[in-house]
Design a protein around this motif. Sequence first.
Motif, PDB file in Angstrom:
ATOM      1  N   GLN A 337      10.092   8.613   8.212  1.00  0.00           N
ATOM      2  CA  GLN A 337       9.141   9.889   8.165  1.00  0.00           C
ATOM      3  C   GLN A 337       8.727  10.276   6.530  1.00  0.00           C
ATOM      4  O   GLN A 337       7.896  10.698   6.158  1.00  0.00           O
ATOM      5  N   ARG A 338       9.884  10.047   5.698  1.00  0.00           N
ATOM      6  CA  ARG A 338       9.810  10.550   4.402  1.00  0.00           C
ATOM      7  C   ARG A 338       8.851   9.603   3.813  1.00  0.00           C
ATOM      8  O   ARG A 338       8.033  10.195   2.857  1.00  0.00           O
ATOM      9  N   VAL A 339       8.791   8.359   4.284  1.00  0.00           N
ATOM     10  CA  VAL A 339       7.839   7.608   3.565  1.00  0.00           C
ATOM     11  C   VAL A 339       6.292   7.763   3.946  1.00  0.00           C
ATOM     12  O   VAL A 339       5.599   7.835   3.233  1.00  0.00           O
ATOM     13  N   LYS A 340       6.324   7.946   5.393  1.00  0.00           N
ATOM     14  CA  LYS A 340       4.896   8.565   5.530  1.00  0.00           C
ATOM     15  C   LYS A 340       4.365   9.733   5.202  1.00  0.00           C
ATOM     16  O   LYS A 340       3.134   9.819   4.986  1.00  0.00           O
ATOM     17  N   MET A 341       5.276  10.600   5.114  1.00  0.00           N
ATOM     18  CA  MET A 341       4.848  12.090   4.270  1.00  0.00           C
ATOM     19  C   MET A 341       4.529  11.781   2.865  1.00  0.00           C
ATOM     20  O   MET A 341       3.692  12.349   2.139  1.00  0.00           O
ATOM     21  N   ALA A 342       5.273  10.645   2.071  1.00  0.00           N
ATOM     22  CA  ALA A 342       4.821  10.444   0.623  1.00  0.00           C
ATOM     23  C   ALA A 342       3.539   9.884   0.488  1.00  0.00           C
ATOM     24  O   ALA A 342       2.974  10.071  -0.621  1.00  0.00           O
ATOM     25  N   VAL A 343       3.001   8.922   1.567  1.00  0.00           N
ATOM     26  CA  VAL A 343       1.952   8.329   1.157  1.00  0.00           C
ATOM     27  C   VAL A 343       0.804   9.087   1.974  1.00  0.00           C
ATOM     28  O   VAL A 343      -0.380   8.510   1.550  1.00  0.00           O
ATOM     29  N   ALA A 344       1.083  10.332   2.411  1.00  0.00           N
ATOM     30  CA  ALA A 344      -0.159  10.995   3.045  1.00  0.00           C
ATOM     31  C   ALA A 344      -1.003  11.436   1.907  1.00  0.00           C
ATOM     32  O   ALA A 344      -2.248  11.504   2.212  1.00  0.00           O
ATOM     33  N   PRO A 345      -0.751  11.847   0.829  1.00  0.00           N
ATOM     34  CA  PRO A 345      -1.606  12.279  -0.332  1.00  0.00           C
ATOM     35  C   PRO A 345      -2.582  11.210  -0.771  1.00  0.00           C
ATOM     36  O   PRO A 345      -3.832  11.186  -1.087  1.00  0.00           O
ATOM     37  N   LEU A 346      -2.149   9.780  -0.692  1.00  0.00           N
ATOM     38  CA  LEU A 346      -2.760   8.674  -1.063  1.00  0.00           C
ATOM     39  C   LEU A 346      -3.847   8.570  -0.019  1.00  0.00           C
ATOM     40  O   LEU A 346      -5.008   7.831  -0.476  1.00  0.00           O
ATOM     41  N   ARG A 347      -3.802   8.857   1.135  1.00  0.00           N
ATOM     42  CA  ARG A 347      -4.854   8.686   2.248  1.00  0.00           C
ATOM     43  C   ARG A 347      -5.815   9.506   1.932  1.00  0.00           C
ATOM     44  O   ARG A 347      -7.084   9.351   2.548  1.00  0.00           O
TER      45      ARG A 347
END
Length: 504
Positions: A337-347
Amino acid sequence: MGCTGCGQLSAWCHSRYVRRLADVTLGGRPLRIELSVRRLYCESLTCPKGTFAEQVPGLTVRYQRRTPELQGLVEAVGVVLAGRGGARMLRILNVALSRCTVLSQLMRVPLPLLETPRVLGVDDFALYDGTYGTLLVDATTRLPLTLWKGRDAEQLSHWLREHPGVEVVCRDGSLTYRQGITSGAPDAVQVSDRFHLWQGLSRRVQDIASAHRGCLTAALPPDRETDPAPVEETAGNTTADTRAGRHARRLFEAVHDLNSADRSHSSVARELGLDRRTVRKYARARTWQEVMRRPPRKSSTLDPYLDYLQQRWNEGQHSAKILHEELQTKGYLGHYQRVKMAVAPLRRGLPLDEPRERPPSPREAARWITTHPGRRGPHINDCLPRLLDHCPELRHTHDLVRRFASMLDNRDATPMPAWLDDLANSGLAPLAGLAGALREDRHAVAQGITTPYNSGVNEGRITDVKLQKRLMAGRAGVPLLRHRVILIAHLRRRYADRPTLAPG
């Protein structure tokens, strides 16, 4: 058998009867002893007792339906667990007693004989909301002596007059206890506790740091200081289209329109249906983006892998699940979940949210100043000099704190008069107020700095009092609380002093 009235021996039997005594369990089963005992005549003509019952040493006690061993067990369980908990424990041991019976047996236990201590500890504790009590401790034996409801000077003075011989009294900076000791034991040496002295100074340092909150950002490195202008540029286009952004913009415009008419924050809050603190936050903001600005993110275990995430994203890998699996092969132990939240701004076409260091809070800044230089970490040693160079008031506070710490380390109160003068002339209201309080109690403060006596024993016993209160759910009266606090301390001492048997 000796008469219970006059003590004269007698063997003239009057009658016999059966006594039924409860004893400790045998093989996990309740045990009852049926004992045939005699009632004897007293042969003394002057004795007011005509007859008396014989007692079996070690087995029977007058008017007691339990053996001394079982009675001691009931009393010990009552001391340790009080009423309801003691009744439950005795039920496990197959001894059926109600909680009221356990408490009544506990209150029948006589308190140890009180001996006047040479070194006395005095401290207060909270009984319940708005009501305090006073605890007295023998600082030499580390055992509690007594406690009572209230913390006024007259009670302490009365106790000291009834128990002459106290030579040293350890206390905090309470004016009430100071007056009570002076009245009840004028020849006793009063010692102001070093911990309370340091705690009082630390609170004043925090007050000064709060007053200079605007200087705390200077502790950050120059390239990490937070600047609200870039936030407006980067966040303006991304948050304006969101629901939260539109809501913040409408509130910002409404608050500033009403404030332009010289309306108070309270009246604006009533008209808009907002909290007064919310209105103040929007009124102080220069732009609505400042209200939307998120606080600097704390560091996490994913931070060392952010560059790798950016590289893989640029290479075309946009699956958070696959990125998480790749990071696990590189040693990352965090959750997906931490990785998912980290790449959210990149999307959303934004850069990765990298951690930014927060400016220290007033409490943290006070802790930096009061911590011994040898115990400060590399981060504090890097930030604190920048903060002190930027704020002369905190620099002056730091120097005064270190001078007082030197007095405590060296057990030398000689520099204290000059230090108090510098404290009063520092131009800082919290330190000036502290100087006045310490100057009134300067003799006890000097004793606290130079002598080995302190209130550490008092604080430990106060913790024990709070534990006993919680075990009784706070519903115990002062007599029961006094009984348990004193008896449980002696019970621990008794079993701690017993030698342990080696196995085998």
